[in-house]
Motif scaffolding. Sequence first.
Motif, PDB file in Angstrom:
ATOM      1  N   LEU A   1     -53.307 -47.193  -6.137  1.00 56.24           N
ATOM      2  CA  LEU A   1     -52.680 -46.015  -6.745  1.00 56.24           C
ATOM      3  C   LEU A   1     -53.588 -44.796  -6.764  1.00 56.24           C
ATOM      4  O   LEU A   1     -53.172 -43.725  -7.195  1.00 56.24           O
ATOM      5  N   SER A   2     -54.811 -44.943  -6.273  1.00 50.34           N
ATOM      6  CA  SER A   2     -55.809 -43.874  -6.395  1.00 50.34           C
ATOM      7  C   SER A   2     -55.434 -42.588  -5.671  1.00 50.34           C
ATOM      8  O   SER A   2     -55.844 -41.513  -6.077  1.00 50.34           O
ATOM      9  N   ASP A   3     -54.644 -42.681  -4.605  1.00 49.58           N
ATOM     10  CA  ASP A   3     -54.314 -41.484  -3.836  1.00 49.58           C
ATOM     11  C   ASP A   3     -52.953 -40.893  -4.194  1.00 49.58           C
ATOM     12  O   ASP A   3     -52.460 -39.997  -3.527  1.00 49.58           O
ATOM     13  N   ARG A   4     -52.343 -41.374  -5.236  1.00 55.29           N
ATOM     14  CA  ARG A   4     -51.006 -40.887  -5.615  1.00 55.29           C
ATOM     15  C   ARG A   4     -51.117 -39.823  -6.707  1.00 55.29           C
ATOM     16  O   ARG A   4     -51.816 -40.008  -7.699  1.00 55.29           O
ATOM     17  N   ASP A   5     -50.380 -38.738  -6.497  1.00 51.31           N
ATOM     18  CA  ASP A   5     -50.339 -37.664  -7.501  1.00 51.31           C
ATOM     19  C   ASP A   5     -49.560 -38.127  -8.725  1.00 51.31           C
ATOM     20  O   ASP A   5     -48.635 -38.925  -8.620  1.00 51.31           O
ATOM     21  N   LYS A   6     -49.937 -37.589  -9.861  1.00 50.32           N
ATOM     22  CA  LYS A   6     -49.251 -37.818 -11.130  1.00 50.32           C
ATOM     23  C   LYS A   6     -49.287 -39.279 -11.579  1.00 50.32           C
ATOM     24  O   LYS A   6     -48.412 -39.743 -12.296  1.00 50.32           O
ATOM     25  N   LEU A   7     -50.319 -40.002 -11.128  1.00 50.26           N
ATOM     26  CA  LEU A   7     -50.545 -41.386 -11.538  1.00 50.26           C
ATOM     27  C   LEU A   7     -52.028 -41.577 -11.803  1.00 50.26           C
ATOM     28  O   LEU A   7     -52.863 -41.069 -11.061  1.00 50.26           O
ATOM     29  N   SER A   8     -52.351 -42.333 -12.830  1.00 47.71           N
ATOM     30  CA  SER A   8     -53.735 -42.780 -13.002  1.00 47.71           C
ATOM     31  C   SER A   8     -53.700 -44.234 -13.433  1.00 47.71           C
ATOM     32  O   SER A   8     -52.728 -44.703 -14.037  1.00 47.71           O
ATOM     33  N   CYS A   9     -54.755 -44.948 -13.089  1.00 48.31           N
ATOM     34  CA  CYS A   9     -54.781 -46.382 -13.313  1.00 48.31           C
ATOM     35  C   CYS A   9     -56.188 -46.816 -13.679  1.00 48.31           C
ATOM     36  O   CYS A   9     -57.156 -46.355 -13.075  1.00 48.31           O
ATOM     37  N   ASN A  10     -56.288 -47.690 -14.652  1.00 50.09           N
ATOM     38  CA  ASN A  10     -57.590 -48.240 -15.024  1.00 50.09           C
ATOM     39  C   ASN A  10     -57.412 -49.608 -15.672  1.00 50.09           C
ATOM     40  O   ASN A  10     -56.326 -49.958 -16.120  1.00 50.09           O
ATOM     41  N   SER A  11     -58.482 -50.367 -15.694  1.00 48.52           N
ATOM     42  CA  SER A  11     -58.448 -51.656 -16.384  1.00 48.52           C
ATOM     43  C   SER A  11     -58.652 -51.401 -17.874  1.00 48.52           C
ATOM     44  O   SER A  11     -59.245 -50.398 -18.265  1.00 48.52           O
ATOM     45  N   ILE A  12     -58.118 -52.308 -18.690  1.00 43.82           N
ATOM     46  CA  ILE A  12     -58.271 -52.163 -20.139  1.00 43.82           C
ATOM     47  C   ILE A  12     -58.789 -53.464 -20.730  1.00 43.82           C
ATOM     48  O   ILE A  12     -58.669 -54.528 -20.128  1.00 43.82           O
ATOM     49  N   ASP A  13     -59.358 -53.355 -21.907  1.00 41.93           N
ATOM     50  CA  ASP A  13     -59.901 -54.503 -22.616  1.00 41.93           C
ATOM     51  C   ASP A  13     -58.876 -54.962 -23.652  1.00 41.93           C
ATOM     52  O   ASP A  13     -58.772 -54.380 -24.736  1.00 41.93           O
ATOM     53  N   ASN A  14     -58.083 -55.959 -23.275  1.00 45.26           N
ATOM     54  CA  ASN A  14     -57.049 -56.505 -24.138  1.00 45.26           C
ATOM     55  C   ASN A  14     -56.863 -57.961 -23.743  1.00 45.26           C
ATOM     56  O   ASN A  14     -56.917 -58.272 -22.557  1.00 45.26           O
ATOM     57  N   PRO A  15     -56.625 -58.851 -24.686  1.00 45.76           N
ATOM     58  CA  PRO A  15     -56.478 -60.265 -24.325  1.00 45.76           C
ATOM     59  C   PRO A  15     -55.298 -60.553 -23.383  1.00 45.76           C
ATOM     60  O   PRO A  15     -55.360 -61.462 -22.570  1.00 45.76           O
ATOM     61  N   HIS A  16     -54.226 -59.784 -23.482  1.00 45.68           N
ATOM     62  CA  HIS A  16     -53.044 -60.028 -22.655  1.00 45.68           C
ATOM     63  C   HIS A  16     -52.920 -59.026 -21.507  1.00 45.68           C
ATOM     64  O   HIS A  16     -52.708 -59.405 -20.364  1.00 45.68           O
ATOM     65  N   TRP A  17     -53.037 -57.763 -21.813  1.00 50.69           N
ATOM     66  CA  TRP A  17     -52.850 -56.702 -20.823  1.00 50.69           C
ATOM     67  C   TRP A  17     -54.132 -56.467 -20.050  1.00 50.69           C
ATOM     68  O   TRP A  17     -55.226 -56.542 -20.611  1.00 50.69           O
ATOM     69  N   ILE A  18     -53.999 -56.164 -18.761  1.00 50.44           N
ATOM     70  CA  ILE A  18     -55.165 -56.030 -17.878  1.00 50.44           C
ATOM     71  C   ILE A  18     -55.295 -54.616 -17.319  1.00 50.44           C
ATOM     72  O   ILE A  18     -56.391 -54.093 -17.178  1.00 50.44           O
ATOM     73  N   VAL A  19     -54.154 -54.017 -16.983  1.00 51.16           N
ATOM     74  CA  VAL A  19     -54.137 -52.725 -16.290  1.00 51.16           C
ATOM     75  C   VAL A  19     -53.267 -51.742 -17.058  1.00 51.16           C
ATOM     76  O   VAL A  19     -52.199 -52.106 -17.563  1.00 51.16           O
ATOM     77  N   GLU A  20     -53.732 -50.489 -17.137  1.00 49.49           N
ATOM     78  CA  GLU A  20     -52.927 -49.410 -17.690  1.00 49.49           C
ATOM     79  C   GLU A  20     -52.621 -48.429 -16.569  1.00 49.49           C
ATOM     80  O   GLU A  20     -53.523 -48.004 -15.838  1.00 49.49           O
TER      81      GLU A  20
END
Length: 153
Positions: free
Chosen positions: A30-49
């Motif tokens: 998703l790094s080259d897409r406009d109007k999107l950002s993505c990162n990993s998160i620290d949560n026991p269930h969720w991994i990506v935001e």
Amino acid sequence: MLLSHNFNLFNNELPALNREQFAQIFIDGLSDRDKLSCNSIDNPHWIVEIIFSKQTFTAEQIGKICGELLANKRRGDFGNKSNSEKAADILLLGGMKTTPALGSPSSLQPGEWGVDVVETNSAAEFLTALGWSSRIAQKPVESIFKIEIKGEQ
């Protein structure tokens, strides 16, 4: 939108992905897409935001993009296997949070989408075991989505 990973494969059909590997598929894809950002998160269930413009994308559109990214990655992993083996099915099961959030700042907040990304041998069997039809029966159509990508022979 938050993504989790449910690796429902037990016979070494594909290599398991750790949290960092799973997140990196979407961060890179998703790094080259406009109007999107993505990162990993620290949560026991969720991994990506994934943060996206709701004027540009729907949650289901983002889900489809994510499904394609994972499927393309897994087709690469699958490329070394014999033709007699089947690639895994991929499901993206999305729902909008309507109840109060749990205490953690990285928890899903009301109005946000949570998407369970599932890799399984049989999407149909997984959905049946989950009771998907009954789980979504009383939910508004606009608050859920299901994307299914069939494994290829």
